[in-house]
Enzyme design. Structure first.
Site, short mmCIF file in Angstrom:
data_model
loop_
_atom_site.label_atom_id
_atom_site.label_comp_id
_atom_site.label_asym_id
_atom_site.label_seq_id
_atom_site.Cartn_x
_atom_site.Cartn_y
_atom_site.Cartn_z
N GLU A 165 -2.13 3.74 -0.51
CA GLU A 165 -3.61 4.79 -0.68
C GLU A 165 -3.58 5.79 0.43
OE1 GLU A 165 -6.74 2.35 -1.58
OE2 GLU A 165 -6.35 2.17 -3.60
N GLU A 174 -3.14 -0.48 -9.35
CA GLU A 174 -4.50 -1.39 -9.28
C GLU A 174 -5.25 -1.11 -10.43
OE1 GLU A 174 -6.52 -1.23 -5.45
OE2 GLU A 174 -4.42 -1.45 -4.23
#
Ligand SMILES: *[C@@H]1O[C@H](CO)[C@@H](O)[C@H](O)[C@H]1NC(C)=O
Ligand SMILES: *[C@@H]1O[C@H](CO)[C@@H](O)[C@H](O)[C@H]1NC(C)=O
Ligand SMILES: *[C@@H]1O[C@H](CO)[C@@H](O)[C@H](O)[C@H]1NC(C)=O
Ligand SMILES: *[C@@H]1O[C@H](CO)[C@@H](O)[C@H](O)[C@H]1NC(C)=O
Ligand SMILES: *[C@@H]1O[C@H](CO)[C@@H](O)[C@H](O)[C@H]1NC(C)=O
Ligand SMILES: *[C@@H]1O[C@H](CO)[C@@H](O)[C@H](O)[C@H]1NC(C)=O
Length: 851
Positions: free
Chosen positions: A184, A253
C-alpha cells in the site's frame, strides 16, 4: 547436504517423505485474464490467516475450515519484527514458525500467497518493521535510503531463501504461487517526495531479481512497473483495472469486517454486502480474490499496532477470533464460492457480453456452445427489482447479484442468505484452583501478589531538566516509562487551610498515563488514536513539605502505518500544578528522574519467577493499582475455545504459563458517536456504517489458546495498572448455543452439494427452498424456541411474529428437527398452511437450542 541426508535415510522414510510433499514444479504465469498454472487458467478464492495471530495448534483447523468454506488459497503477511527481534537474530519458532505454516497449507492441498512486505501495516506493532532499524544511524523507512534498503533486502532475501530451501515456491513444487513486495505504498507515495519513485522501482527490481519463479504483486501501487502486478485493496473492486492490459485483475484485500480500537465502537459488515462485492468482482472479470481477514485472530502480547488497536483482531471475519466458523457469514460465503467455482471454466474461457436489465440492473453473460454463465446484478441501493433475462423472470433484491451457472437456474443470490446463523455465548467458569497449588483447602484459589512501588524503583536510569520522548527512551521494550520529580509545598498555601484542592495538568503526545502523588494514584488519562495528543487534569492531594510526583506514561500499541510513521512520538510534554497561591506552577523544567519499565517486568513476574517478592494470600487486594496477581489454575473443563473475562479489571497485561495473552482493557465505548440498532446491508459500506457497542466494554474477553494450558498447575499472571477485582476474573468458554435459519419462498432451492449445470436441463426453480439447521458436532437440537412461517421479523436471537403466521409452524419444525444434529424443512404447501397471506412472499424463521 540434502544428498548426503537422503543417502543415509532408510528407503521407507524417503518414500514417505516424497508422498507427503509431492514435488511437481508448477509453471505459474499470467495474462490479462488470470493466473495460469501449468497452462491452466484458474480462479482463486484466498483466505488471509496471519500465522502469529493464532498458535500452531490452531493452524491445521483454521486452514481446514477455510478449505471447507471454499477457499483454495491461504494468504499471510510475513512479520519481520517477530522474525528478527534484534538485529541479526532470527526467530522462527512457535507462532513464528512460517515454514510449518506454509507446509500445513501445502498438505491441505491449497495454494499460498506470501506477502513478504516486509513493511506490512496490518494493525501490527510498527507495521512489522523491527524497531531496532529506526535506531540504525541514518535510517528513514520506506524511501530511497541506503540503510533501510540494505536491511529490507537482507530480510526479504532471508525469507525467500528459507522458502527456497524448503522448496515451497510453486516453481519448486511448493504451494506458493504469488508473492508481494512492499504494501500500500501508493497511499503515501506523495509524502515521500523525491525518494519515493526510486525506492519503489528499486523494491520492484530487487524482488524480481530473487528469481522465485512466481509472479510478484504490489497492492495499491498504480505506478507499479510492467513486471509487477498492481492490485486492489478496498471494500469493492469490481471497477478496478490494473495499470496495464497485460495484467490480471487481482483483489488482495477485501475487508469482510473491520478492526477495532480500545474505546471505539464495534464495526460490522453484513454478509450480504461482502457477498455482493465478491460476486460483482468475479462478474466483472476478477480472477484472484483475497479476504483480509478470513481469520483475524489475536494480537498476542504487545504485537498490536495503532495506537489503541485491540488485542482481539477478530475483524468480524468468516472464522472468528477463536477459530469457529462465523454464521451466517462463513456459510453464506461458502455457497458463494461454490457457485463461482461452478462458473470457473466459462468465466475464464470466454469474453463477457454485458446486457442492461433496466436502470441500475445488468447481466454479464459468459457463453459458448458448451457453456453459459450469467451474473445478474441489481446495483440499486433501495429498489428490489424483477428482471427479465432470456425470457424468464428473476427477483433481484436491492444491492444484490444472482449467479446462474447455466443461464437459467439461480443457484445463489448475495442478499438471500440461506446459510444458518447462530448465537455464540461466552459461558463463564470460575478459575479452578490447581490441586497441586493448595493441599489444605482445594476449593479456595490461592493468590500470590506483588505490588509495585509507584515511582522510582531501584536505581534511576537518568535525570534531565526536560522531557524525553517515551518511545525513543523505551525503544518499545516495555509499555511503561516513569517520569518522576518532587515539589515543595509551603505551609501557608490556602488549600491546606480549607481552600480548593490544587489540580495536576499534564499534556502528553500519547498514549496514556497514570498520575501518582506521594505514591497514591490520582487519576489516569488516555488519548484516542493515531497521533492524538491528550490532556490530563485532576485534583491532587498535596501536603506541606516535599511531595513526590510520579507519572507513569504508557504506550498502547505503536504506530503501524502512515508516511514517516516511525517518527510518531509519545510521552509527556508539559506538567503544571494549578491552584497554588502563586497561580499555575509549571514544573516541566524541574529535574525529572526517569525509570524505564516496571520492577515486576525486570524480575520476570510475567513468568511467575521466584525472584519476585510474591506474598501469598487467599484474599487478594481489590482496586489496588500497580499490582501483579498470580494464581495456579486448572484448565477450564471441556474443549471449547477459552476467553479470559476481564470485565472486573481495569487495564494491564496477562500471561498464561509465560505466554502473552496481551493487553486487557475493557475501556467503555462512549455514546458520543451513535450506534445503529439495525444494519441495512444495502448501499456502499464504510467502517462506521453498522457500528454497535455504545456504552459497552470495547473488549471484555481475551483469547487464551487451549494449547497454552497444561493438564494442571497453570500459572496465570495479571498485571493490573489501575485497580480491579481479581477474584472475579474467570475463564469463559465459547459455545454456539442457538442456531437459526430464515429462508423465504423466493430463495434459491438448488442444493449446491449435488447440482451440476446442464445446458439442456430444466429450470429447477419450482422446487421449494429449505430452511436448514445444524448444531455443533456431538450436540443436537434440544428445543425449538421460535418457528414462524409467514412474515416474522428480527434476527437470530430476537425473532418475533409478524402479522402473518402459520400456527402449525412450531410443530412442523419440532417434528423435523428435535433430537437431530441437523435438519431441513421444505417450504412446501404440504408442510404449511395453504393460502396463508396470499400475494406475499412468505418466509420461515426458526430458532433452536443445541445441547
Ligand atoms: C510456462 O508457461 C508459459 C505460458 O503459459 C510458457 O510460455 C513457458 O514456456 C512455460 N515455461 C516453462 C518453463 O514451462
Ligand atoms: C424468448 O422468447 C422469444 C419470443 O417468444 C423468442 O423468439 C426467443 O428466442 C426467446 N429467447 C430465448 C433466449 O429463449
Ligand atoms: C476521546 O474520545 C472521547 C469520546 O469520544 C472523548 O470524550 C475524549 O475527549 C477524547 N479524548 C481525546 C484526547 O481526544
Ligand atoms: C491541551 O491544553 C493546551 C493548553 O491549554 C491546549 O493548547 C491544547 O490544545 C490542549 N490539547 C488537547 C489535545 O486538548
Ligand atoms: C528520537 O531520537 C532521535 C535521535 O536519537 C531524534 O532524532 C528524534 O527526533 C527523536 N524523536 C523524538 C520524537 O523525540
Ligand atoms: C415437509 O418437509 C420435509 C422436510 O424437508 C419434507 O421431507 C417433506 O416432503 C415435506 N412435506 C410436504 C408434504 O411437503
Amino acid at each position: 547436504m540434502e544428498l548426503s541426508l537422503s543417502r543415509t535415510m532408510p528407503i521407507v522414510a524417503v518414500v514417505l517423505l516424497s508422498l507427503l510433499a509431492p514435488c511437481f514444479a508448477a509453471n505459474v504465469t499470467y495474462d490479462h485474464r488470470s493466473l495460469i498454472i501449468d497452462g491452466q487458467r484458474k480462479l482463486f478464492i484466498s483466505a488471509s490467516i496471519h500465522y502469529p495471530r493464532s498458535v500452531p495448534g490452531m493452524w491445521p483447523g483454521l486452514v481446514k475450515t477455510a478449505k471447507e468454506g471454499g477457499a483454495n488459497m491461504i494468504e499471510s503477511y510475513v512479520f519481520w519484527n517477530g522474525h528478527e527481534p534484534s538485529q541479526g537474530n532470527y526467530y522462527f519458532e512457535d507462532r513464528y514458525d512460517l515454514v510449518k505454516f506454509v507446509k500445513i497449507v501445502q498438505n491441505a492441498g491449497m495454494y499460498m500467497f506470501l506477502r513478504i512486505g516486509p513493511f506490512v501495516a496490518a494493525e501490527w506493532s510498527y507495521g512489522g518493521v523491527p524497531i531496532w532499524l529506526h535506531y540504525v544511524p541514518g535510517t528513514v523507512f520506506r524511501t530511497d535510503n541506503a540503510p533501510f534498503k540494505y536491511h529490507m533486502k537482507k530480510f526479504l532475501t532471508y525469507i525467500v531463501n528459507l522458502m527456497k530451501k524448503e522448496k515451497l515456491f510453486a516453481s519448486q513444487g511448493g504451494p506458493i504461487i504469488l508473492a508481494q513486495v512492499e504494501n500500500e505504498y501508493g497511499y503515501n507515495e506523495a509524502y515521500y517526495g523525491k525518494g519515493a519513485k526510486p525506492y519503489i522501482m528499486w523494491a520492484a527490481k530487487m524482488a524480481v531479481s530473487q528469481n522465485i519463479g512466481v509472479p510478484w504483486v504490489m497492492c495499491k501501487q498504480p505506478d507499479a512497473p510492467e513486471f509487477i502486478i498492481d492490485t486492489c485493496n478496498d471494500f469493492y473492486c469490481d471497477q478496478y483495472a490494473p495499470n496495464s492490459p497485460k495484467k490480471p485483475k487481482i483483489w488482495t484485500e477485501n475487508w469482510p469486517g473491520w478492526f477495532k480500537t480500545f474505546g471505539a465502537r464495534d464495526p460490522h459488515r453484513p454478509s450480504e454486502d461482502v457477498a455482493f462485492s465478491v460476486a460483482r468482482f468475479f462478474q466483472k472479470g476478477g480472477c484472484v480474490h483475497n479476504y483480509y481477514m478470513y481469520h483475524g485472530g489475536t494480537n498476542f502480547g504487545r504485537t498490536n499496532g495503532g495506537p489503541f488497536i485491540t488485542t482481539s483482531y477478530d475483524y468480524e471475519a468468516p472464522i472468528d477470533e477463536y477459530g469457529l466458523p462465523r454464521f451466517p457469514k462463513w456459510g453464506h460465503l461458502k455457497e458463494l464460492h461454490k457457485s463461482i467455482m461452478l462458473c470457473e471454466h466459462a468465466l475464464l474461457n470466454s469474453e463477457p457480453t454485458t446486457l442492461s436489465l433496466g436502470p441500475k440492473a445488468e447481466a454479464d453473460v459468459y457463453a459458448s456452445s458448451e457453456f453459459c454463465v450469467a451474473f445478474l446484478a441489481n446495483t440499486d441501493d433501495k429498489e428490489d427489482k424483477t428482471v427479465q433475462f432470456r425470457n424468464m423472470s428473476y427477483n433481484l433484491p436491492a444491492w444484490s447479484v444472482s449467479i446462474l451457472p447455466d443461464c437459467k437456474n439461480e443457484v445463489f443470490n448475495s442478499a438471500k442468505v440461506r446459510s444458518p446463523s447462530s448465537v455464540v455465548d461466552m459461558v463463564p467458569e470460575s478459575l479452578i484452583p490447581s490441586a497441586s497449588s493448595s493441599d489444605k483447602d482445594p476449593k479456595a484459589l490461592e493468590w500470590e501478589i506483588f505490588t509495585e512501588k509507584p515511582g522510582l524503583w531501584g536505581k534511576e536510569d537518568f535525570s534531565l531538566n526536560s522531557f524525553v520522548d517515551h518511545i525513543n527512551t523505551t525503544k518499545y521494550t516495555t509499555d511503561y516509562l516513569w517520569y518522576t520529580t518532587s515539589i515543595n509545598v509551603a505551609e501557608n498555601e490556602d488549600f491546606l487551610k480549607g481552600g480548593s484542592q490544587p489540580y495536576l495538568l499534564v499534556e502528553s503526545k500519547g498514549h496514556g498515563l497514570h498520575a501518582f502523588v506521594n505514591q497514591m494514584l490520582q487519576g489516569s488519562g488516555y488519548g484516542n488514536g493515531t497521533n492524538v495528543p491528550f490532556n490530563f487534569s485532576a485534583p491532587i492531594s498535596l501536603k506541606a513539605g516535599k511531595n513526590d510526583i510520579a507519572i507513569l506514561s504508557l504506550t498502547v500499541g505503536i504506530q503501524n502505518a502512515g508516511s514517516h510513521y516511525e517518527w510518531v512520538p509519545a510521552g509527556l510534554t508539559t506538567v503544571k500544578i494549578k491552584g497554588l497561591n502563586k497561580g499555575i506552577l509549571d514544573i516541566s523544567g524541574y529535574k525529572w528522574t526517569y525509570k524505564i519499565g516496571l520492577e515486576g517486568e525486570q524480575l520476570g513476574a510475567p513468568y511467575g519467577q521466584k525472584s519476585v517478592n510474591w506474598v501469598s494470600t487467599t484474599e487478594p487486594p481489590k482496586n489496588q493499582p500497580l499490582t501483579w496477581y498470580k494464581a495456579i489454575v486448572d484448565p477450564p473443563t471441556g474443549n471449547e475455545p477459552v476467553g479470559l473475562d476481564m470485565i472486573h479489571m481495569g487495564k494491564g497485561l496477562a500471561w498464561l504459563n509465560g505466554q502473552p495473552i496481551g493487553i486487557y482493557w475493557p475501556r467503555l465505548v462512549s455514546f458520543e458517536d451513535p450506534c445503529v440498532k439495525e444494519c441495512d446491508y444495502r448501499g456502499t459500506f464504510k467502517p462506521d456504517k453498522c457500528v454497535t457497542g455504545c456504552g459497552e466494554p470495547s473488549q471484555r474477553w481475551y483469547h487464551v489458546p487451549r494449547s497454552w494450558f497444561k493438564p494442571s498447575g497453570n500459572i496465570l499472571v495479571i498485571l493490573e495498572e489501575v485497580g480491579g477485582d481479581p477474584t472475579k476474573v474467570a475463564f469463559s468458554k465459547r459455545k454456539m448455543s442457538t442456531v437459526c435459519s430464515s429462508v423465504a419462498e423466493d430463495y434459491p432451492s438448488i442444493d449446491l452439494e449435488s447440482w451440476k449445470p446442464d445446458l439442456n436441463g430444466d429450470r429447477s426453480q419450482d422446487k421449494a427452498p429449505r430452511a436448514h439447521l445444524k448444531c455443533p458436532d456431538s450436540t443436537h437440537i434440544y428445543a425449538v424456541n421460535f418457528a414462524s412461517f409467514g412474515n416474522p421479523v428480527g434476527s437470530c436471537g430476537s425473532y418475533s411474529l409478524g402479522d402473518c403466521h402459520d400456527p402449525l409452524s412450531k410443530s412442523v419444525v419440532e417434528k423435523a428437527c428435535l433430537n437431530k444434529n441437523e435438519c431441513a424443512i421444505e417450504l412446501t404447501e404440504g408442510n404449511f398452511s395453504k393460502n396463508l397471506c396470499p400475494g406475499s412472499t412468505r418466509k420461515l424463521a426458526v430458532e433452536a437450542v443445541c445441547r
